[in-house]
Scaffold this motif. Structure first.
Motif, short mmCIF file in Angstrom:
data_model
loop_
_atom_site.label_atom_id
_atom_site.label_comp_id
_atom_site.label_asym_id
_atom_site.label_seq_id
_atom_site.Cartn_x
_atom_site.Cartn_y
_atom_site.Cartn_z
N GLY A 34 0.90 -1.37 0.05
CA GLY A 34 -0.01 0.00 0.11
C GLY A 34 0.70 1.21 -0.06
N ALA A 35 1.97 1.09 0.64
CA ALA A 35 3.02 2.24 0.68
C ALA A 35 3.44 2.70 -0.62
CB ALA A 35 4.11 2.18 1.64
N THR A 36 4.03 1.71 -1.47
CA THR A 36 4.38 2.08 -2.65
C THR A 36 3.33 2.55 -3.53
OG1 THR A 36 4.17 -0.30 -3.54
CG2 THR A 36 6.50 0.51 -2.78
N ARG A 37 2.14 1.93 -3.53
CA ARG A 37 0.86 2.34 -4.28
C ARG A 37 0.72 3.87 -4.11
NH1 ARG A 37 -4.72 1.89 -4.15
NH2 ARG A 37 -5.60 1.35 -6.37
N THR A 38 0.57 4.22 -2.75
CA THR A 38 0.32 5.50 -2.35
C THR A 38 1.23 6.46 -3.12
OG1 THR A 38 -1.02 4.86 -0.69
CG2 THR A 38 0.02 7.07 -0.46
N GLU A 39 2.54 6.35 -2.70
CA GLU A 39 3.49 7.12 -3.29
C GLU A 39 3.61 7.31 -4.73
OE1 GLU A 39 8.44 7.64 -2.81
OE2 GLU A 39 7.46 5.97 -2.03
N ASP A 64 4.36 -11.12 -5.33
CA ASP A 64 4.54 -11.95 -4.06
C ASP A 64 4.54 -11.16 -2.68
OD1 ASP A 64 4.64 -14.29 -5.66
OD2 ASP A 64 6.90 -14.03 -5.80
N GLY A 65 3.47 -10.21 -2.75
CA GLY A 65 3.32 -9.66 -1.42
C GLY A 65 4.17 -8.46 -1.20
N THR A 66 5.15 -8.16 -2.24
CA THR A 66 6.08 -7.00 -2.27
C THR A 66 5.73 -5.81 -3.17
OG1 THR A 66 7.87 -8.29 -1.68
CG2 THR A 66 8.51 -6.24 -2.58
N GLY A 67 5.46 -4.85 -2.83
CA GLY A 67 5.18 -3.67 -3.72
C GLY A 67 6.47 -3.07 -4.49
N TRP A 68 6.16 -2.73 -5.73
CA TRP A 68 7.26 -2.08 -6.46
C TRP A 68 6.90 -0.82 -7.17
CZ3 TRP A 68 6.75 -1.68 -11.58
CH2 TRP A 68 5.59 -2.52 -12.18
N LEU A 69 7.89 -0.06 -7.29
CA LEU A 69 7.68 1.20 -7.91
C LEU A 69 8.86 1.66 -8.72
CD1 LEU A 69 6.34 4.04 -8.40
CD2 LEU A 69 7.17 4.65 -6.39
N VAL A 70 8.68 1.90 -10.02
CA VAL A 70 9.82 2.26 -10.87
C VAL A 70 9.48 3.54 -11.64
CG1 VAL A 70 11.16 1.47 -13.40
CG2 VAL A 70 9.98 -0.22 -11.87
N THR A 71 10.68 4.31 -11.55
CA THR A 71 10.83 5.78 -11.93
C THR A 71 12.10 6.08 -12.58
OG1 THR A 71 11.64 6.77 -9.78
CG2 THR A 71 9.55 6.50 -9.96
N PRO A 72 12.09 7.21 -13.56
CA PRO A 72 13.24 7.48 -14.02
C PRO A 72 14.47 7.81 -13.05
CG PRO A 72 11.37 8.68 -15.11
CD PRO A 72 10.78 8.32 -13.68
N LEU A 73 15.73 7.67 -13.46
CA LEU A 73 16.75 8.21 -12.61
C LEU A 73 17.07 9.75 -12.95
CD1 LEU A 73 19.07 7.83 -10.74
CD2 LEU A 73 20.74 7.10 -12.74
N ILE A 74 16.97 10.48 -12.13
CA ILE A 74 17.14 11.95 -12.28
C ILE A 74 18.47 12.33 -11.90
CG2 ILE A 74 16.41 14.18 -11.92
CD1 ILE A 74 13.46 13.17 -11.38
N TRP A 213 8.71 10.36 -1.11
CA TRP A 213 7.37 10.86 -0.88
C TRP A 213 6.44 9.79 -0.07
CZ3 TRP A 213 5.92 15.77 -2.07
CH2 TRP A 213 6.77 16.63 -2.81
N GLU A 214 7.33 8.93 0.77
CA GLU A 214 6.52 7.91 1.36
C GLU A 214 5.79 8.50 2.48
OE1 GLU A 214 9.15 4.87 2.87
OE2 GLU A 214 10.77 6.25 3.18
N ALA A 215 4.73 7.80 3.23
CA ALA A 215 4.08 8.14 4.31
C ALA A 215 3.48 9.54 4.29
CB ALA A 215 4.96 7.78 5.46
N PRO A 216 2.97 10.07 3.11
CA PRO A 216 2.27 11.53 3.28
C PRO A 216 1.16 11.55 4.04
CG PRO A 216 1.68 10.22 1.33
CD PRO A 216 2.59 9.31 2.09
N LEU A 217 0.71 12.75 4.48
CA LEU A 217 -0.18 13.04 5.64
C LEU A 217 -1.19 14.15 5.04
CD1 LEU A 217 1.79 12.99 8.55
CD2 LEU A 217 0.45 11.31 7.93
#
Length: 312
Positions: A34-39, A64-74, A213-217
């Protein structure tokens, strides 16, 4: 292909993957999908709605229960190490950029309640504190939304309770600051939890990307202004030298929107939240980072200023 591990983020594994014929990417993995999906949802929304420089997601999912997120390298230099070496004019420019970025985010993201944000496929709903104007794709909703005063008190008390014994004489003063009336300055806004030079890249004196940007409020804007100002202005330079940076940060914010009211409770809670990390260890300001004794003195002085209502 080559893979390089990065130390970035407290709850995820981050790696740079370089290819022979394609552009490099950053892959983030977390045991909390859920954290990677939110980010990912937040990064996509920031990219779509604002000019704040963030890495736009190329894809995200769960394996397999692990969230993943891919972004460009800046590309860019880690601003955590570069900030104190910048020309004073460029340093003020960076502080001004952080102020402008924060105001831009506040204008772009408004919520009906305070609390932690999650990505939600369902339409915006006032009962969940969802955004008032979601874009296509997942909306960002507040779990268990609270009103501003209640949230500030809970947030501040949680961090007051986590202060180590070195702060016993200040702990009750923080709690006293949370007991008085706490006003609401408009709708809750996006509170990027770790919005600081240590999570940014710089090139030619300008910020090229804001990362992590993890754990935003969602929170009263005064809290996120107080936290960001503390991490941008006070964290790196001696108290007697913060004036120009503080003015630049506030000028940057006011170039987009009026500066919100930052109450004593807002500032006390925000500064207390920066004293220890997720594992309970005292955080180390400055660059190079100071040792624990010096860090404790820094945080004690910052808390006293917050409680006394004085700037550095």
């Amino acid at each position: 292909m080559s893979v390089e591990s990065l130390e970035r983020g407290n709850r995820k594994r981050t790696e740079v993957v370089r290819f022979a014929a394609e552009q490099p990417v950053v892959v983030q993995c977390s045991e909390a999908p859920g954290a990677t999906r939110t980010e990912a949802a937040l990064l996509a929304a920031i990219d779509a709605r604002t000019d704040v420089p963030v890495p736009r997601p190329l894809g995200d999912g769960v394996v397999d229960g692990t969230g993943w997120l891919v972004t460009p390298l800046i590309e860019g230099r880690d601003l955590h190490g570069a900030f104190v070496d910048l020309d004073p004019t460029d340093r003020r420019g960076v502080a001004r950029s952080f102020g402008r970025f924060l105001a831009t985010l506040h204008e772009a993201f408004r919520f009906s309640g305070c609390g932690g944000l999650t990505a939600d496929e369902s339409p915006a709903d006032e009962a969940t504190g969802a955004e008032s104007a979601p874009e296509h794709g997942p909306s960002l909703s507040v779990g268990d939304p609270a009103d501003a005063a209640e949230w500030v008190r809970r947030f501040g008390e949680r961090h007051a309770a986590r202060l180590p014994a070195d702060f016993d004489d200040l702990r009750e003063r923080v709690r006293d600051a949370l007991r008085g009336p706490i006003g609401a300055d408009g709708d809750p806004r996006l509170f990027p939890w770790d919005f600081r030079p240590g999570n940014a890249l710089v090139a030619d004196g300008a910020v090229t990307a804001v990362l992590d940007w993890e754990a935003p409020l969602a929170a009263p804007p005064g809290v996120s202004v107080a936290k960001a100002e503390h991490l941008v202005v006070d964290w790196y330079v001696p108290a007697g030298e913060t004036g120009p940076l503080r003015r630049a940060f506030r000028e940057g914010y006011e170039s987009v929107a009026p500066l919100p009211a930052v109450e004593r409770a807002h500032r006390a809670a925000a500064v207390a939240s920066a004293v220890v990390d997720g594992g309970g260890a005292v955080t180390n300001p400055r660059y190079p980072p100071v040792d624990r004794d010096a860090a404790v003195e820094f945080h004690r002085a910052a808390l006293r200023r917050a409680l006394d209502g004085t700037d550095g």
